[in-house]
Design a protein around this motif. Structure first.
Motif, mmCIF file in Angstrom:
data_model
loop_
_atom_site.group_PDB
_atom_site.id
_atom_site.type_symbol
_atom_site.label_atom_id
_atom_site.label_comp_id
_atom_site.label_asym_id
_atom_site.label_seq_id
_atom_site.Cartn_x
_atom_site.Cartn_y
_atom_site.Cartn_z
ATOM 1 N N GLU A 14 0.864 -1.183 0.000
ATOM 2 C CA GLU A 14 0.000 0.000 0.000
ATOM 3 C C GLU A 14 0.896 1.228 0.000
ATOM 4 O O GLU A 14 1.776 1.366 0.848
ATOM 5 N N ASP A 15 0.697 2.130 -0.972
ATOM 6 C CA ASP A 15 1.582 3.294 -1.064
ATOM 7 C C ASP A 15 1.158 4.441 -0.152
ATOM 8 O O ASP A 15 1.956 5.324 0.125
ATOM 9 N N GLU A 16 -0.094 4.442 0.311
ATOM 10 C CA GLU A 16 -0.502 5.510 1.222
ATOM 11 C C GLU A 16 -0.053 5.131 2.632
ATOM 12 O O GLU A 16 -0.595 4.207 3.241
ATOM 13 N N ASP A 58 -2.749 -3.305 -2.807
ATOM 14 C CA ASP A 58 -3.444 -2.140 -3.351
ATOM 15 C C ASP A 58 -3.322 -2.191 -4.874
ATOM 16 O O ASP A 58 -2.273 -2.537 -5.411
ATOM 17 N N MET A 60 -3.805 0.460 -7.084
ATOM 18 C CA MET A 60 -3.140 1.640 -7.641
ATOM 19 C C MET A 60 -1.828 1.874 -6.910
ATOM 20 O O MET A 60 -1.816 2.342 -5.780
ATOM 21 N N LYS A 107 -12.012 0.884 -0.632
ATOM 22 C CA LYS A 107 -11.634 1.963 0.284
ATOM 23 C C LYS A 107 -12.739 3.013 0.338
ATOM 24 O O LYS A 107 -13.324 3.297 -0.697
HETATM 25 CA CA CA Z 1 -2.678 3.407 -3.920
#
Ligand code: CA
Length: 235
Positions: A14-16, A58, A60, A107
């Protein structure tokens, strides 16, 4: 046995950072061992280097996108994968399932719901791995329950954990009609309305893999407006 030896390892992609940290904290509180990464390249690296029991992915992502990470993992493993998708992107969810993810969450989701899904998937894999000395045979289709294998005309077909579970559930009682909701419960391990589309995607993938034509089925029949049933072909 102490907690450490029992801990299941989860790869969280997950990039966030805020979401990753919150989810990791929640899972760790439930005694899971979490490796968190923020991009697709690191995800593939970690996956190739270490053993994991489940992947939370995730869709994206910077670098290698989630779809591709999913495909790379699926090429070598039937590890349970939960896909995280943005709200409203229905197509994304379907894409995820077509790529072989076992489940998805939209989400924003509650960490509690995620933990429930993680637990359900891991429990299911555990139950499936208990030894069963049984091979079911339906014409050209053979299901080896002990070996967790599916063969069509003697050739092994690579199925994901969900597809295998779907096939064994349906084929245990040929002729019995299962509603989508029943299959959601049995295959995905939870009772949650609105996930029937998930089953349709798994059925579609399973058909493609075992070479069953939905218009002229050998094994898997659609019962319109209800669900699906399995038939043992006459020899
Ligand atoms: Ca993302």
């Amino acid at each position: 046995m102490d907690m450490a030896t029992e801990a299941r390892r989860i790869l969280l992609v997950e990039d966030e950072t805020a979401i990753r940290d919150a989810v990791a904290a929640y899972l760790e509180r439930e005694n899971y061992w979490v490796t968190g990464v923020g991009d697709g390249t690191s995800a593939v690296d970690e996956f190739e280097k270490h053993h994991f029991d489940l992947v939370i992915l995730d869709l994206m992502l910077p670098g290698i996108p989630g779809e591709q990470v999913c495909r790379i993992i699926r090429d070598s493993s039937d590890i349970p994968i939960i896909m995280l998708t943005a709200k409203g992107e229905v197509e994304d969810r379907i894409i995820g399932l077509e790529l072989g993810a076992d489940d998805y969450l939209v989400k924003p989701f509650s960490p509690r719901e995620l933990v429930a899904r993680v637990r359900a998937l891991l429990r299911r894999v555990h139950i499936d791995s208990e030894p069963q000395r049984e091979v079911l045979s339906f014409g050209d289709l053979e299901i080896d329950l002990a070996g967790h294998k599916c063969l069509v005309k003697g050739e092994e077909v690579d199925l994901t954990a969900s597809e295998f579970k779907l096939l064994t559930t349906l084929s245990r009682y040929p002729g019995r009609v299962y509603t989508r909701m029943e299959l959601v419960e049995k295959v995905l391990g939870y009772d949650f309305e609105g996930y029937e589309r998930t089953i349709d995607s798994h059925v579609k993938n399973l058909r493609a893999k075992i070479g069953d034509d939905p218009r002229n089925p050998t094994w898997l029949y659609t019962v319109h407006g209800v669900g699906y049933r399995f038939e043992a072909p006459r020899e």
